[in-house]
Design a protein around this motif. Structure first.
Motif, PDB file in Angstrom:
ATOM      1  N   ALA A   1      -7.883   4.319  -0.112  1.00  0.00           N
ATOM      2  CA  ALA A   1      -6.867   3.948   0.871  1.00  0.00           C
ATOM      3  C   ALA A   1      -6.867   2.445   1.128  1.00  0.00           C
ATOM      4  CB  ALA A   1      -7.097   4.708   2.177  1.00  0.00           C
ATOM      5  N   ARG A   2      -8.036   1.851   1.103  1.00  0.00           N
ATOM      6  CA  ARG A   2      -8.109   0.401   1.310  1.00  0.00           C
ATOM      7  C   ARG A   2      -7.587  -0.356   0.087  1.00  0.00           C
ATOM      8  NH1 ARG A   2     -14.016   0.179   4.331  1.00  0.00           N
ATOM      9  NH2 ARG A   2     -13.261   1.005   6.344  1.00  0.00           N
ATOM     10  N   ARG A   3      -7.801   0.194  -1.110  1.00  0.00           N
ATOM     11  CA  ARG A   3      -7.227  -0.449  -2.292  1.00  0.00           C
ATOM     12  C   ARG A   3      -5.711  -0.486  -2.191  1.00  0.00           C
ATOM     13  NH1 ARG A   3     -11.413   2.459  -5.109  1.00  0.00           N
ATOM     14  NH2 ARG A   3      -9.957   4.023  -5.935  1.00  0.00           N
ATOM     15  N   GLU A   4      -5.137   0.583  -1.669  1.00  0.00           N
ATOM     16  CA  GLU A   4      -3.684   0.619  -1.489  1.00  0.00           C
ATOM     17  C   GLU A   4      -3.228  -0.406  -0.460  1.00  0.00           C
ATOM     18  OE1 GLU A   4      -2.418   4.561  -0.585  1.00  0.00           O
ATOM     19  OE2 GLU A   4      -3.209   5.431  -2.451  1.00  0.00           O
ATOM     20  N   GLN A   5      -3.972  -0.523   0.646  1.00  0.00           N
ATOM     21  CA  GLN A   5      -3.562  -1.479   1.665  1.00  0.00           C
ATOM     22  C   GLN A   5      -3.742  -2.914   1.180  1.00  0.00           C
ATOM     23  OE1 GLN A   5      -6.019  -0.325   5.003  1.00  0.00           O
ATOM     24  NE2 GLN A   5      -7.515  -1.964   4.665  1.00  0.00           N
ATOM     25  N   ILE A   6      -4.721  -3.169   0.323  1.00  0.00           N
ATOM     26  CA  ILE A   6      -4.875  -4.502  -0.264  1.00  0.00           C
ATOM     27  C   ILE A   6      -3.651  -4.850  -1.101  1.00  0.00           C
ATOM     28  CG2 ILE A   6      -6.186  -5.856  -1.957  1.00  0.00           C
ATOM     29  CD1 ILE A   6      -8.702  -4.350  -0.991  1.00  0.00           C
ATOM     30  N   GLU A   7      -3.199  -3.914  -1.928  1.00  0.00           N
ATOM     31  CA  GLU A   7      -2.027  -4.163  -2.766  1.00  0.00           C
ATOM     32  C   GLU A   7      -0.784  -4.386  -1.914  1.00  0.00           C
ATOM     33  OE1 GLU A   7      -2.034  -0.730  -5.263  1.00  0.00           O
ATOM     34  OE2 GLU A   7      -3.436  -1.608  -6.734  1.00  0.00           O
ATOM     35  N   THR A   8      -0.666  -3.618  -0.829  1.00  0.00           N
ATOM     36  CA  THR A   8       0.479  -3.799   0.079  1.00  0.00           C
ATOM     37  C   THR A   8       0.445  -5.168   0.735  1.00  0.00           C
ATOM     38  OG1 THR A   8       0.630  -1.427   0.533  1.00  0.00           O
ATOM     39  CG2 THR A   8       1.617  -2.910   2.149  1.00  0.00           C
ATOM     40  N   ASN A   9      -0.711  -5.569   1.241  1.00  0.00           N
ATOM     41  CA  ASN A   9      -0.839  -6.879   1.876  1.00  0.00           C
ATOM     42  C   ASN A   9      -0.588  -8.007   0.881  1.00  0.00           C
ATOM     43  OD1 ASN A   9      -1.431  -5.996   4.506  1.00  0.00           O
ATOM     44  ND2 ASN A   9      -3.600  -5.732   4.023  1.00  0.00           N
ATOM     45  N   ALA A  10      -1.092  -7.853  -0.341  1.00  0.00           N
ATOM     46  CA  ALA A  10      -0.898  -8.889  -1.357  1.00  0.00           C
ATOM     47  C   ALA A  10       0.580  -9.081  -1.658  1.00  0.00           C
ATOM     48  CB  ALA A  10      -1.660  -8.524  -2.631  1.00  0.00           C
ATOM     49  N   LEU A  11       1.330  -7.992  -1.771  1.00  0.00           N
ATOM     50  CA  LEU A  11       2.770  -8.090  -2.030  1.00  0.00           C
ATOM     51  C   LEU A  11       3.480  -8.746  -0.859  1.00  0.00           C
ATOM     52  CD1 LEU A  11       5.273  -7.378  -3.747  1.00  0.00           C
ATOM     53  CD2 LEU A  11       5.323  -5.169  -2.558  1.00  0.00           C
ATOM     54  N   HIS A  12       3.192  -8.295   0.355  1.00  0.00           N
ATOM     55  CA  HIS A  12       3.901  -8.792   1.536  1.00  0.00           C
ATOM     56  C   HIS A  12       3.555 -10.240   1.873  1.00  0.00           C
ATOM     57  CE1 HIS A  12       4.632  -4.424   3.108  1.00  0.00           C
ATOM     58  NE2 HIS A  12       5.401  -4.749   2.096  1.00  0.00           N
ATOM     59  N   LEU A  13       2.456 -10.752   1.318  1.00  0.00           N
ATOM     60  CA  LEU A  13       2.096 -12.142   1.557  1.00  0.00           C
ATOM     61  C   LEU A  13       2.276 -13.005   0.306  1.00  0.00           C
ATOM     62  CD1 LEU A  13      -0.930 -11.547   3.915  1.00  0.00           C
ATOM     63  CD2 LEU A  13       1.220 -12.690   4.506  1.00  0.00           C
ATOM     64  N   GLY A  14       2.977 -12.463  -0.693  1.00  0.00           N
ATOM     65  CA  GLY A  14       3.448 -13.291  -1.801  1.00  0.00           C
ATOM     66  C   GLY A  14       2.503 -13.500  -2.952  1.00  0.00           C
ATOM     67  N   VAL A  15       1.443 -12.670  -3.069  1.00  0.00           N
ATOM     68  CA  VAL A  15       0.527 -12.819  -4.202  1.00  0.00           C
ATOM     69  C   VAL A  15       0.329 -11.461  -4.887  1.00  0.00           C
ATOM     70  CG1 VAL A  15      -0.667 -14.902  -3.452  1.00  0.00           C
ATOM     71  CG2 VAL A  15      -1.425 -12.687  -2.584  1.00  0.00           C
ATOM     72  N   PRO A  16       1.408 -10.886  -5.431  1.00  0.00           N
ATOM     73  CA  PRO A  16       1.300  -9.555  -6.049  1.00  0.00           C
ATOM     74  C   PRO A  16       0.427  -9.530  -7.289  1.00  0.00           C
ATOM     75  CG  PRO A  16       3.430 -10.556  -6.549  1.00  0.00           C
ATOM     76  CD  PRO A  16       2.775 -11.428  -5.521  1.00  0.00           C
TER      77      PRO A  16
END
Length: 416
Positions: free
Chosen positions: A298-313
């Motif tokens: 679940a945390r891996r998913e939230q990391i990917e979400t945060n990375a996308l929303h902050l511009g570093v996908p």
């Protein structure tokens, strides 16, 4: 003896040069004499369907690129051994173009490059913008959120599009991140007979009927109540979603200072949590790379979400450390941050062994057990120990009091 002399005289054949010709939307008419000669003298000319269509009558043979291109690039070029090869590229081949891929694959010494004006040069010429002061973001192979780290009130940026939908995607990202009042200009078919310029405000325009060959210019206007997300480490905790497992803002800024990111460097972030350290490492410079290791799905998913929303996908997310280290194909990291899992068996030793010579290891601790490991690490590897105590002002009735956060012990060291 004769055989030995013959062997000594053998000459390794030099591969035939690959001529790379930049071509704009004006096609053959816009090519210089040297570029035209290179195309006419080639045995085989490679390019996109649009590019080869504009020069076919001047060529012996043309071939269009397949999709995907990169896996097929070397086999197609190697199949033309001994022939004079010309590759067509959009504008300047060495500016986000196929020339960069060819140089990486075959070596720069094999290329003969004839550049044309890039789409960015043409866009700045039309807009009257200073090219050297205008950052460019390519969305050809990345999501529209990649523009986010570049946004700042009053700033001008140029965006290379992947197609006709890109301006609409950019407008949606701007509106969702407090820049809906930004002025957008879409420049289509730059330099060609069908050149067209259209514009509008991000939140007011639909950008329908856009030509697939376009560049987007953005004059950033920040909404008064929008959050400010700069490249400086220490974004507000509210910028992240998740279960609250994160390095808090003030300690995050101190930790990034110890990690000392430089352009092009690679970070391994151990125990990613919400991804805060890796994300802000990558935001410091667009060439910075990071891999984060997190054992909880679940945390891996939230990391990917945060990375996308902050511009570093481009942030790479793996499972737990150190067992997932072998799955990372990158070179040795320039820095390793241990924010979680410090008490795991041999974690410190594995991280120290992974970082390159001259690289940095930084570890944070909030428990007595972890503190003792950092003391041992400092005795074994050297480095510096620090302890932070952060207080935040909070209401206490009609007054303000200082609420302490958990004290943090930090060890940082350079691997010599």
């Amino acid at each position: 003896m004769a055989l030995a002399q013959d062997a000594a005289l053998m000459v390794v054949p030099v591969p035939t040069p690959i001529v790379v010709v930049g071509i704009g939307a004006d096609g053959w008419d816009g090519l210089s004499l040297a570029s035209r000669t290179a195309v006419e003298q080639a045995d085989v000319v490679f390019g996109s369907a649009r590019q080869v269509a504009g020069v076919r009558e001047h060529c012996t043979e043309t071939r269009t690129w397949p999709s995907p291109l990169v896996p097929n690039l070397r086999p197609m070029i190697d199949a033309c051994a001994g022939s004079r090869v010309c590759v067509l590229a959009s504008g300047d081949p060495m500016f986000h173009g196929i020339g960069v891929t060819l140089a990486r694959e075959f070596g720069a010494e094999r290329l003969r490059v004839h550049p044309a004006p890039s789409s960015v040069s043409l866009a700045c010429a039309r807009l009257g913008w200073a090219l050297q002061d205008t950052p460019t973001v390519s969305l050809v192979n990345t999501p529209a959120e990649t523009v986010l780290p570049e946004l700042a009130d009053g700033r001008r940026i140029l965006v290379l599009s992947r197609g006709s939908s890109t301006p609409r995607e950019i407008a949606a990202v701007l509106c969702a991140n407090g820049f809906g009042s930004s002025d957008m200009t879409v420049l289509e078919q730059l330099g060609g007979p069908a050149e067209r310029v259209a514009g509008g405000i991000a939140r007011e325009s639909t950008f329908e009927g856009i030509d697939p060959l376009n560049v987007v210019a953005v004059l950033c206007v920040r909404d008064p109540d929008a959050s400010r997300h700069t490249r400086i480490p220490g974004l507000a905790d509210s910028a992240y979603t998740g279960d609250g497992q994160m390095t808090k803002r003030e300690v995050r800024a101190l930790t990034l200072s110890a990690l000392a990111p430089a352009p092009g460097e690679l970070l391994w972030d151990i125990g990613g949590g919400s991804g805060t350290i890796a994300i802000e490492w990558m935001r410091t410079d667009r060439s910075c790379r990071a891999v984060t290791f997190e054992s909880v799905p679940a945390r891996r998913e939230q990391i990917e979400t945060n990375a996308l929303h902050l511009g570093v996908p481009q942030l790479v997310v793996h499972g737990g450390a150190p067992e997932s280290f072998a799955a990372v194909s990158d070179a040795a990291p320039d820095a390793v941050f241990i924010g979680g899992g410090l008490t795991g068996a041999d974690m410190l030793e594995a991280c120290w062994g992974a970082v390159r010579t001259g690289g940095r290891v930084v570890a944070n601790s909030v428990t007595a057990e972890s503190d003792s490991l950092l003391l041992t690490a400092a005795a074994k590897y050297g480095g510096e120990l620090r302890r932070f105590q952060i207080y935040r002002g909070e209401p206490l009735g009609a007054f303000t009091t200082w609420r302490p956060q958990l004290p943090v012990t930090q060890w940082s060291a350079v691997k010599l």
